[in-house]
Design a protein around this motif. Sequence first.
Motif, short mmCIF file in Angstrom:
data_model
loop_
_atom_site.label_atom_id
_atom_site.label_comp_id
_atom_site.label_asym_id
_atom_site.label_seq_id
_atom_site.Cartn_x
_atom_site.Cartn_y
_atom_site.Cartn_z
N SER A 43 17.02 53.46 1.90
CA SER A 43 16.74 54.89 1.85
C SER A 43 15.82 55.22 0.68
CB SER A 43 18.05 55.67 1.70
OG SER A 43 17.79 57.05 1.72
N HIS A 47 19.08 61.50 1.85
CA HIS A 47 19.73 61.51 3.15
C HIS A 47 20.38 60.17 3.43
CE1 HIS A 47 16.42 64.46 3.32
NE2 HIS A 47 17.34 65.20 3.90
N SER A 48 21.54 60.19 4.04
CA SER A 48 22.27 58.96 4.35
C SER A 48 21.75 58.30 5.63
CB SER A 48 23.76 59.25 4.52
OG SER A 48 24.42 58.15 5.07
N THR A 51 24.52 58.22 8.31
CA THR A 51 24.72 59.48 9.02
C THR A 51 23.62 59.70 10.07
OG1 THR A 51 25.73 60.43 7.06
CG2 THR A 51 24.95 61.99 8.71
N SER A 86 26.28 55.65 -2.80
CA SER A 86 27.20 55.48 -1.67
C SER A 86 28.16 54.31 -1.85
CB SER A 86 26.41 55.32 -0.37
OG SER A 86 25.58 54.18 -0.43
#
Length: 115
Positions: A43, A47-48, A51, A86
């Motif tokens: 990433s 934003h994940s 997801t 995360s």
Amino acid sequence: MSFNSVYERDLLYPTESLFEPGSIHIEMLSPDKNNKIPVIVESRTAHSPMTNIGTIIRVMQNDIFDRVLIDIKSNVLLYIKVTDESKKEYKDFKYMMVVFSGDRIEFKGVNEIEV
């Protein structure tokens, strides 16, 4: 087994916010002994990727793999690099491997690229 990088690219993908697209860096490695192509996704925005994995897979399939007639679900081992932010959610794994189970997408924590 050692892998060599054969292709790298940055991609944008849509998110819930129209004016804040997600950004990822992909690194495609040489095929493993089973002729699967390992791809590492990292990433570049907050934003994940986990997801937004369905959207990311569609963008990668359309922008990269359709050009060389490769199906992600059949021929690619997809790894999402776990970020420092995360790590709590995904324990102490280095990568989350994307596992395709029929029409569902699941994740498996791993610390090395599997061969």
